[in-house]
Design a protein around this motif. Structure first.
Motif: not given
Length: 325
Positions: A271-289
Motif C-alpha cells: 500500500s501507499g499514499l498519493e496526493t491529489l488536488i482536484v476541483d469540483r469538476l474533477g480537474i487536476k490542479r497543481s496547487e490547493p485552493a
C-alpha cells in the motif's frame, strides 16, 4: 471454509500468533495453490517461515488503514473525499444501492446494526483534454487539462463492526498473495506443457523420418526438417525442460514458488499514499485552493500492475435499510 478462514485472523497481534493460526494458514496456502504439495515430505516446515512472514505483512497492511470515514447523504457535502469519489449524492446512493456485496450483507441478521463497515475500493482514471483557464484577467482557451474520475466502486467485506471487517480483509489479502502464487505456478505448468507438446511433435516427426529411410538425407524434403535438425531441436527442448524441472521435481518447484511469494509479500502486495488536488469538476490542479482541496488517498498495489484507491467507510444502517431494494 470461508467462515473459518475469516476467523483465523481474529484477535491477532503482529508477530504473536497462536499455533492454530499458523497451521491453518499453511494448509490454506496448500489448498489455495496445489493440494498435491502435501505429497512432499516436510512441506509444513518448508512453508512455515514464509507463512509467518505473510501473516505479519497482511496484519500490518490492514492495521495501517485509517479509521472509517462516514459515508451518508448528510456527510457528502462536507467531505471533499466523497465529492471526489462520487459526482453527486444521487450517484453515491445509486452506486451503494447497486453494490452486490452490500446487498448480500443486508440480507443477514447482522444488518440490523447501527452501521455497516466496509472497504471502499475504486479505480482512479485520468483523462487528458482541453478547457479554459484564467491568465490574469484573460480567458485562455484550449488549455491542456487532466480530468480525474473514480470508477468501478466496490464495497469489500461489509460487516457490522470495524474489527470484523479488518479481520476479513486480512484473510482476503492473504488469499490475494496465494492467487499471485497460483498464477506463477500456472505459467510454469503452461511452459512445461508447451515444451512437452513440442517434444512429442518432434519425436513423432523424427520417427517418421527414420522409418522412411531419411537417415542419411541432410536436405530433407519441402516443409520437413532433416533428422539432424530435429535432433538438435529436441536437445534444446530437453535442456529447457531440465531448466523448468523434471517430472520428479515439479512439486518442489511449485512449493518454492509458494514459499517465495509468501516469504516476500511486500514485493507482491503493498500500500501507499498519493496526493491529489482536484476541483469540483474533477480537474487536476497543481496547487490547493478553496475549491480544490488537497486529498491524501490510500492506494493498494500488486505485482501484476493493478492499483486501486481504498478507504474504510462507515455506512449508516438505518439509512441503508430505508433505501429502496
Amino acid at each position: 471454509m470461508l467462515r473459518f478462514l475469516q476467523s483465523i485472523f481474529g484477535g491477532v497481534e503482529q508477530g504473536r500468533y497462536p499455533e492454530s493460526l499458523v497451521k491453518a494458514a499453511i494448509e490454506r496456502a496448500v489448498d489455495g495453490t496445489d493440494p498435491w504439495l502435501r505429497a512432499l515430505s516436510g512441506y509444513k516446515k518448508k512453508l512455515r517461515p514464509a507463512v509467518v512472514r505473510a501473516i505479519d505483512h497482511v496484519v500490518a497492511l490492514v492495521n495501517a488503514l485509517p479509521s472509517p470515514i462516514a459515508v451518508s447523504s448528510g456527510s457528502y457535502g462536507s467531505d471533499p473525499r466523497l465529492k471526489a469519489f462520487f459526482m453527486s449524492t444521487a450517484e453515491m446512493r445509486q452506486i451503494l444501492g447497486s453494490d452486490r456485496n452490500l446487498a448480500d450483507f443486508l440480507k443477514e441478521p447482522a444488518a440490523a446494526a447501527s452501521q455497516v463497515i466496509a472497504l471502499l475500493m475504486m479505480e482512479m482514471q485520468e483523462r487528458v483534454g482541453f478547457g479554459v483557464a484564467l491568465s490574469g484577467d484573460v480567458v485562455v482557451h484550449d488549455v491542456p487539462q487532466v480530468t480525474v474520475s473514480f470508477v468501478g466502486h466496490r464495497l469489500i467485506d461489509p460487516s457490522e463492526n470495524e474489527e470484523k471487517t479488518r479481520r476479513q480483509l486480512m484473510r482476503r489479502a492473504y488469499d490475494h498473495l496465494l492467487s499471485i502464487a497460483l498464477g506463477r505456478i500456472a505459467i510454469v505448468k503452461g511452459e512445461r506443457e508447451d515444451l512437452e507438446r513440442r517434444r512429442a511433435l518432434l519425436n513423432a516427426k523424427l520417427d517418421l523420418l527414420q522409418r522412411g529411410g531419411w537417415g542419411f538425407d541432410e536436405t530433407g524434403s519441402a516443409g520437413v526438417p532433416p533428422s539432424a535438425a530435429l535432433e538438435e531441436q529436441l536437445a534444446q527442448i530437453e535442456a529447457e525442460l531440465e531448466e523448468v524441472g523434471g517430472d520428479d521435481r515439479m512439486l518442489d518447484v511449485y512449493l518454492g514458488i509458494v514459499a517465495d511469494v509468501l516469504g516476500r509479500p511486500e514485493e507482491y502486495l503493498w500500500s501507499g499514499l498519493e496526493t491529489l488536488i482536484v476541483d469540483r469538476l474533477g480537474i487536476k490542479r497543481s496547487e490547493p485552493a478553496d475549491d480544490a482541496p488537497e486529498l491524501t488517498l490510500g492506494v493498494l498495489y500488486n505485482s501484476v500492475g493493478q492499483n486501486r484507491v481504498v478507504t474504510l467507510v462507515a455506512l449508516p444502517g438505518e439509512e441503508l435499510r430505508r433505501a429502496p431494494g
